[in-house]
Design an enzyme around this catalytic site. Structure first.
Site, PDB file in Angstrom:
ATOM      1  N   PRO A 138      -0.467  -4.912   5.880  1.00 17.64           N
ATOM      2  CA  PRO A 138       0.001  -4.841   7.270  1.00 17.64           C
ATOM      3  C   PRO A 138      -0.499  -3.635   8.062  1.00 17.64           C
ATOM      4  O   PRO A 138       0.261  -2.728   8.416  1.00 17.64           O
ATOM      5  CB  PRO A 138       1.526  -4.810   7.104  1.00 17.64           C
ATOM      6  CG  PRO A 138       1.739  -4.111   5.799  1.00 17.64           C
ATOM      7  CD  PRO A 138       0.597  -4.563   4.913  1.00 17.64           C
ATOM      8  N   CYS A 139      -1.789  -3.654   8.402  1.00 17.45           N
ATOM      9  CA  CYS A 139      -2.318  -2.567   9.222  1.00 17.45           C
ATOM     10  C   CYS A 139      -1.719  -2.581  10.626  1.00 17.45           C
ATOM     11  O   CYS A 139      -1.813  -1.576  11.350  1.00 17.45           O
ATOM     12  CB  CYS A 139      -3.839  -2.619   9.280  1.00 17.45           C
ATOM     13  SG  CYS A 139      -4.511  -4.209   9.795  1.00 17.45           S
TER      14      CYS A 139
END
Length: 294
Positions: A261-262
């Site tokens: 989850p950047c």
């Protein structure tokens, strides 16, 4: 009566409308607009909006508003507000629950990694996701990369952009693995999309990256869903407090969007000023997670 989330292709088609609706509700929830007002802002009838939103998000617009209130109340309490003050500030919250997709991850062999995927046989394809069309790159050990396609997206100008057209998205993914043999198979991409987004099955993810980047990507996985961290905070988490710039580069190099989850990483000013696959998509991902985490 809610009959469960829509099939993933239906959710992909609804993404653009729902991203705008999420942004509008996120900006107005403190006024608690009713269903008719929210539907009008989305350009839909109340019945159509209620059904489409619920089938896309898994919760109703009212529950989503409640989830935002719940999150805001929790933040106020953490800042020292009384329960009464928090309640007066946000109103009553609704239920929500996040169903995380668990992933197993491994990397290429040192030789493969050094050679840009040399010797690896990968499959490229497009398939729907809840956040629009996905550009999927897979290998024998699992998902290698996931990006997003915005058909008709304008060419990027400057630092910010509104998404990537298919050719641009595919080129972005394949350029990361110049030594790999890559073939096109949309059916394989559709199979994996259905596996994770409809059946909720675990997704093997094969992380192709340097040890430092993989360390940063693991730190991203440790950020609770719906929360964010600055690059500096991530650097501190991996015991490299002076490496915020390098951490930011590693976040930007994350090949597997959403699952790694950047979108939970922010610059020091905390603004959603950029995202590799479009700022609107980053906002949609965060509010989607916050609704379920509350």
């Amino acid at each position: 009566m809610f009959d469960g989330p829509a099939p993933v292709d239906e959710r992909a088609r609804a993404y653009d409308r729902m991203a705008k609706a999420l942004e509008w509700l996120g900006d107005t929830w403190t006024d608690w607009p009713d269903l008719d007002t929210a539907a009008s802002a989305a350009g839909l009838s109340a019945h159509h909006f209620q059904r489409e939103f619920t089938r896309w998000a898994g919760i109703s617009p009212k529950q989503f508003q409640g989830a935002l209130a719940h999150g805001a109340a929790g933040e106020l309490l953490r800042q020292g507000a009384s329960v009464l003050d928090a309640a007066l500030e946000t109103g009553l919250s609704g239920p929500g629950r996040l169903h995380d997709l668990f992933i197993a991850h491994e990397g290429l062999s040192p030789g493969e990694a050094k050679g840009g995927g040399k010797g690896a046989e990968l499959v490229l394809g497009r398939a729907p996701t809840p956040f629009g069309l996905g550009a999927w790159l897979t290998g024998p050990r699992g998902l290698v990369a996931l990006g997003f396609i915005d058909d008709g997206a304008p060419a990027r100008t400057g630092f910010e952009h509104q998404g990537r057209a298919q050719d641009d998205a595919f080129a972005d993914l394949t350029a990361r693995y110049p030594g790999a043999a890559i073939r096109r198979d949309d059916g394989e991409a559709e199979r994996i999309s259905a596996q994770v987004f409809e059946k909720g099955e675990p997704l093997p993810v094969c992380l192709y990256g340097t040890p430092f980047r993989r360390q940063v990507w693991r730190a991203l996985l440790e950020i609770p869903a719906g929360e964010t961290r600055t690059y500096g905070a991530l650097a501190a988490c991996i015991n490299a407090p002076t490496a915020a710039r390098a951490v930011g580069a590693a976040v930007g190099a994350n090949p597997v969007s959403w699952f790694i989850p950047c979108h939970r990483a922010l610059a020091a000013d905390g603004r959603l000023h950029n995202y590799h696959w479009g700022v609107a998509r980053k906002r949609a991902m965060l509010v989607y997670e916050r609704a379920y985490a509350a």
